[in-house]
Design a protein around this motif. Structure first.
Motif, PDB file in Angstrom:
ATOM      1  N   LEU A  39      18.491  34.601  50.944  1.00 53.49           N
ATOM      2  CA  LEU A  39      17.228  34.306  49.919  1.00 53.49           C
ATOM      3  C   LEU A  39      17.805  34.362  48.434  1.00 53.49           C
ATOM      4  O   LEU A  39      17.633  33.263  47.910  1.00 53.49           O
ATOM      5  N   TYR A  40      17.850  35.381  47.949  1.00 52.91           N
ATOM      6  CA  TYR A  40      18.402  35.652  46.468  1.00 52.91           C
ATOM      7  C   TYR A  40      19.370  34.514  45.725  1.00 52.91           C
ATOM      8  O   TYR A  40      19.141  34.097  44.994  1.00 52.91           O
ATOM      9  N   GLN A  41      20.487  34.786  46.630  1.00 52.76           N
ATOM     10  CA  GLN A  41      21.626  34.030  46.107  1.00 52.76           C
ATOM     11  C   GLN A  41      21.261  32.523  46.212  1.00 52.76           C
ATOM     12  O   GLN A  41      21.656  31.734  45.399  1.00 52.76           O
ATOM     13  N   SER A  42      20.600  32.032  47.205  1.00 53.17           N
ATOM     14  CA  SER A  42      20.261  30.447  47.294  1.00 53.17           C
ATOM     15  C   SER A  42      19.216  30.266  46.239  1.00 53.17           C
ATOM     16  O   SER A  42      19.425  29.166  45.664  1.00 53.17           O
ATOM     17  N   LEU A  43      18.417  30.981  45.976  1.00 53.03           N
ATOM     18  CA  LEU A  43      17.285  30.514  45.034  1.00 53.03           C
ATOM     19  C   LEU A  43      18.129  30.536  43.617  1.00 53.03           C
ATOM     20  O   LEU A  43      17.776  29.464  42.857  1.00 53.03           O
ATOM     21  N   ASP A  93      15.373  22.713  52.321  1.00 53.80           N
ATOM     22  CA  ASP A  93      15.636  24.240  52.916  1.00 53.80           C
ATOM     23  C   ASP A  93      16.531  25.179  52.157  1.00 53.80           C
ATOM     24  O   ASP A  93      17.193  24.821  50.932  1.00 53.80           O
ATOM     25  N   CYS A  94      16.383  26.401  52.422  1.00 56.88           N
ATOM     26  CA  CYS A  94      16.812  27.224  51.626  1.00 56.88           C
ATOM     27  C   CYS A  94      18.183  27.831  52.121  1.00 56.88           C
ATOM     28  O   CYS A  94      18.908  28.562  51.475  1.00 56.88           O
ATOM     29  N   ASP A  95      18.891  27.284  53.101  1.00 57.94           N
ATOM     30  CA  ASP A  95      20.053  27.641  53.740  1.00 57.94           C
ATOM     31  C   ASP A  95      21.283  27.077  53.010  1.00 57.94           C
ATOM     32  O   ASP A  95      22.493  27.103  53.491  1.00 57.94           O
ATOM     33  N   LEU A  96      21.075  26.222  52.025  1.00 55.65           N
ATOM     34  CA  LEU A  96      21.956  25.277  51.411  1.00 55.65           C
ATOM     35  C   LEU A  96      22.552  24.242  52.245  1.00 55.65           C
ATOM     36  O   LEU A  96      23.715  23.732  51.692  1.00 55.65           O
ATOM     37  N   GLN A  97      22.156  24.150  53.226  1.00 56.42           N
ATOM     38  CA  GLN A  97      22.571  22.938  54.021  1.00 56.42           C
ATOM     39  C   GLN A  97      22.285  21.498  53.381  1.00 56.42           C
ATOM     40  O   GLN A  97      22.855  20.521  53.585  1.00 56.42           O
ATOM     41  N   HIS A  98      21.028  21.678  52.574  1.00 54.89           N
ATOM     42  CA  HIS A  98      20.686  20.590  51.759  1.00 54.89           C
ATOM     43  C   HIS A  98      21.345  20.696  50.473  1.00 54.89           C
ATOM     44  O   HIS A  98      21.050  21.702  49.615  1.00 54.89           O
ATOM     45  N   PRO A  99      22.478  19.879  50.031  1.00 54.88           N
ATOM     46  CA  PRO A  99      23.088  20.536  48.787  1.00 54.88           C
ATOM     47  C   PRO A  99      22.078  20.378  47.630  1.00 54.88           C
ATOM     48  O   PRO A  99      21.785  19.350  47.343  1.00 54.88           O
ATOM     49  N   ARG A 149      11.388   2.918  48.177  1.00 58.08           N
ATOM     50  CA  ARG A 149      12.338   4.338  48.246  1.00 58.08           C
ATOM     51  C   ARG A 149      13.821   3.999  48.069  1.00 58.08           C
ATOM     52  O   ARG A 149      14.106   2.833  48.336  1.00 58.08           O
ATOM     53  N   VAL A 150      14.539   5.044  47.942  1.00 55.36           N
ATOM     54  CA  VAL A 150      16.138   4.849  47.911  1.00 55.36           C
ATOM     55  C   VAL A 150      16.684   5.908  48.604  1.00 55.36           C
ATOM     56  O   VAL A 150      16.218   7.076  48.720  1.00 55.36           O
ATOM     57  N   GLU A 151      17.852   5.810  49.261  1.00 55.43           N
ATOM     58  CA  GLU A 151      18.573   6.637  50.161  1.00 55.43           C
ATOM     59  C   GLU A 151      19.646   7.150  49.484  1.00 55.43           C
ATOM     60  O   GLU A 151      20.583   6.457  48.564  1.00 55.43           O
ATOM     61  N   LEU A 152      20.001   8.545  49.572  1.00 56.77           N
ATOM     62  CA  LEU A 152      21.219   9.319  49.162  1.00 56.77           C
ATOM     63  C   LEU A 152      21.870   9.824  50.341  1.00 56.77           C
ATOM     64  O   LEU A 152      21.310  10.553  50.989  1.00 56.77           O
ATOM     65  N   GLU A 153      23.116   9.659  50.614  1.00 56.06           N
ATOM     66  CA  GLU A 153      23.911  10.129  51.620  1.00 56.06           C
ATOM     67  C   GLU A 153      24.207  11.660  51.311  1.00 56.06           C
ATOM     68  O   GLU A 153      24.779  11.804  50.105  1.00 56.06           O
ATOM     69  N   PHE A 154      24.414  12.436  52.222  1.00 51.23           N
ATOM     70  CA  PHE A 154      25.004  13.726  51.984  1.00 51.23           C
ATOM     71  C   PHE A 154      25.603  14.284  53.275  1.00 51.23           C
ATOM     72  O   PHE A 154      25.035  13.991  54.527  1.00 51.23           O
ATOM     73  N   ASP A 155      26.492  15.366  53.271  1.00 54.79           N
ATOM     74  CA  ASP A 155      27.315  15.927  54.443  1.00 54.79           C
ATOM     75  C   ASP A 155      26.379  17.206  54.516  1.00 54.79           C
ATOM     76  O   ASP A 155      26.207  18.287  53.720  1.00 54.79           O
ATOM     77  N   VAL A 156      25.901  17.553  55.739  1.00 54.47           N
ATOM     78  CA  VAL A 156      25.435  18.673  55.945  1.00 54.47           C
ATOM     79  C   VAL A 156      26.506  19.807  56.066  1.00 54.47           C
ATOM     80  O   VAL A 156      27.336  20.192  56.980  1.00 54.47           O
ATOM     81  N   ALA A 157      26.444  20.828  55.148  1.00 53.90           N
ATOM     82  CA  ALA A 157      27.124  21.928  54.776  1.00 53.90           C
ATOM     83  C   ALA A 157      27.073  22.829  56.104  1.00 53.90           C
ATOM     84  O   ALA A 157      25.810  23.026  56.505  1.00 53.90           O
ATOM     85  N   PRO A 158      27.718  24.096  56.403  1.00 50.12           N
ATOM     86  CA  PRO A 158      27.528  25.144  57.225  1.00 50.12           C
ATOM     87  C   PRO A 158      26.289  25.966  56.549  1.00 50.12           C
ATOM     88  O   PRO A 158      26.368  25.921  55.484  1.00 50.12           O
ATOM     89  N   ARG A 159      25.588  26.629  57.458  1.00 51.64           N
ATOM     90  CA  ARG A 159      24.569  27.617  56.850  1.00 51.64           C
ATOM     91  C   ARG A 159      25.430  28.689  55.998  1.00 51.64           C
ATOM     92  O   ARG A 159      26.385  29.252  56.420  1.00 51.64           O
ATOM     93  N   ILE A 160      24.945  29.086  54.836  1.00 53.77           N
ATOM     94  CA  ILE A 160      25.374  30.010  54.061  1.00 53.77           C
ATOM     95  C   ILE A 160      25.415  31.391  54.693  1.00 53.77           C
ATOM     96  O   ILE A 160      26.100  32.339  54.259  1.00 53.77           O
ATOM     97  N   ASP A 161      24.441  31.657  55.654  1.00 51.49           N
ATOM     98  CA  ASP A 161      24.355  32.797  56.430  1.00 51.49           C
ATOM     99  C   ASP A 161      23.245  32.845  57.734  1.00 51.49           C
ATOM    100  O   ASP A 161      22.442  31.813  57.460  1.00 51.49           O
ATOM    101  N   GLY A 162      23.744  33.507  58.629  1.00 50.98           N
ATOM    102  CA  GLY A 162      22.877  33.457  59.726  1.00 50.98           C
ATOM    103  C   GLY A 162      23.000  32.388  60.617  1.00 50.98           C
ATOM    104  O   GLY A 162      23.878  31.692  60.552  1.00 50.98           O
ATOM    105  N   LYS A 163      22.122  32.043  61.333  1.00 56.52           N
ATOM    106  CA  LYS A 163      21.997  31.002  62.269  1.00 56.52           C
ATOM    107  C   LYS A 163      20.681  30.250  62.310  1.00 56.52           C
ATOM    108  O   LYS A 163      19.624  30.856  61.844  1.00 56.52           O
ATOM    109  N   THR A 164      20.545  29.064  62.923  1.00 57.48           N
ATOM    110  CA  THR A 164      19.524  28.333  62.664  1.00 57.48           C
ATOM    111  C   THR A 164      18.296  29.085  63.522  1.00 57.48           C
ATOM    112  O   THR A 164      18.319  29.723  64.627  1.00 57.48           O
ATOM    113  N   SER A 165      16.979  28.921  63.091  1.00 55.27           N
ATOM    114  CA  SER A 165      16.023  29.472  63.835  1.00 55.27           C
ATOM    115  C   SER A 165      15.265  28.487  64.878  1.00 55.27           C
ATOM    116  O   SER A 165      14.441  28.805  65.470  1.00 55.27           O
ATOM    117  N   TRP A 166      15.994  27.265  65.038  1.00 57.51           N
ATOM    118  CA  TRP A 166      15.457  26.366  65.914  1.00 57.51           C
ATOM    119  C   TRP A 166      15.779  26.644  67.314  1.00 57.51           C
ATOM    120  O   TRP A 166      17.187  26.580  67.442  1.00 57.51           O
TER     121      TRP A 166
END
Length: 344
Positions: free
Chosen positions: A21-25, A97-103, A193-210
């Protein structure tokens, strides 16, 4: 004297994110500051059971723009987003999101697109996804395919990573339903609206809660909230079954009169199994809609806040898009900026 108006609000829902959390923020804040100095960072702790809130409280002492909102229990990501949107005060609101998968490096670009093009929504669309299981991808494609066919909303590649203009946020606030599906709600609202494409990066830590169960629940809520077609499907199946029953009845009577009736229960058993299966399916679909109605009529709040920390009382002014100053565009001097943003 009023404080300078908030240009951008960034909303981040978190649940058990203590490990990063701290590093991501810190990373996210660096990119926000490239675009504007007047922002707020709203982090909604959705009833975490680890040290997330303690870390968030400590981070608020180092990041003056950070405001933490702690929900009394885990209400789910959708309702955590509601809490953030209802507390946001910026002229533009970014959800991520906080896991930096959203660049976070897209944040300055999103703000620039919103400011220069005058669009109301900047939508970040997934160009490619990180490593996902085959079953997850198949279920995701099936879900979005159903939403497109039944609710006529094309959400393929959509994500919660987007920028909303203040007008969109205020329009969203007029949608009081308890069962929310953020992606579908913003698509239903319309607006330019306008669209911006992005590549989903791996999670910075841990695993998905879904978990698979939570994904199924989300899919059911989304379908129930945005289309009544399953109810119509029950009617169509019932009509089809009635036609088949009439045809079989005529055939049975004819076979009896002609003396060609066959002794046995195979056909009867098969018909009973099929009819009972369709009846149970119909009852299940009706039950989902009745449960949704039950949640709505109870009138309970979407969430309950137990604690807050950080910035809570900043007095915000109302600025036009042209009056907002960005750190990467030297439109006004600092003195002129203060004159424009303060009511002396």
């Amino acid at each position: 004297m009023n404080s300078p108006a908030i240009v951008v609000s960034v909303i981040i829902p978190v649940w058990n994110e203590a490990g990063h959390l701290y590093q991501s923020l810190k990373t996210i804040v660096e990119f926000i500051r490239q675009a504007t100095s007047y922002f707020e960072l709203i982090v909604v702790d959705d009833g975490s059971t680890d040290e997330t809130w303690s870390i968030l409280t400590a981070a608020s002492t180092e990041i003056p723009e950070l405001e933490g909102i702690r929900l009394s229990r885990n209400f789910g990501k959708e309702r955590a987003l509601c809490a953030g949107l209802e507390h946001a005060r910026g002229q533009a609101v970014i959800i991520m999101d906080c896991d930096l998968q959203h660049p976070p490096e897209l944040i300055p670009i999103m703000i620039e697109q919103w400011r220069l093009q005058g669009v109301k929504i900047v939508e970040c669309v997934k160009k490619s996804r990180s490593k996902e299981s085959l079953s997850y991808r198949i279920s995701t494609n099936m879900f979005y395919g159903l939403i497109q066919k039944l609710a006529r909303q094309d959400l393929r590649g959509a994500s919660d990573f987007k920028l909303l203009d203040r007008q969109v946020v205020e329009a969203w606030a007029k949608m009081p339903e308890k069962i929310t599906f953020f992606r579908g709600m913003t698509a239903w609202l319309g607006f330019s609206r306008v669209e911006l494409e992005f590549d989903v990066a791996p999670r910075i830590d841990g695993k998905t809660s879904w978990s698979p169960i939570s994904l199924v629940n989300l899919a059911l809520h989304a379908i129930v909230a945005f289309t009544s077609w399953p109810l119509r499907l029950v009617t169509i199946v019932g009509m089809f079954s009635f036609v088949v029953a009439v045809i079989l009845s005529i055939q049975t009577i004819y076979m009896k009169i002609a003396g060609m009736a066959v002794t046995g229960f195979t056909t009867v058993i098969l018909l009973l199994l099929c009819m009972n299966s369709m009846i149970m399916l119909g009852i299940g679909i009706l039950g989902e809609y009745i449960a949704a109605i039950y949640d709505e009529v109870k009138g309970r709040p979407r969430y309950v806040v137990s604690q807050r920390t950080g910035v809570q009382s900043m007095d915000t002014g109302v600025l036009n898009r042209d009056e907002i100053a960005f750190t990467n565009i030297n439109q006004n001097s600092y003195v002129q900026l203060i004159k424009n943003n303060l009511n002396l």
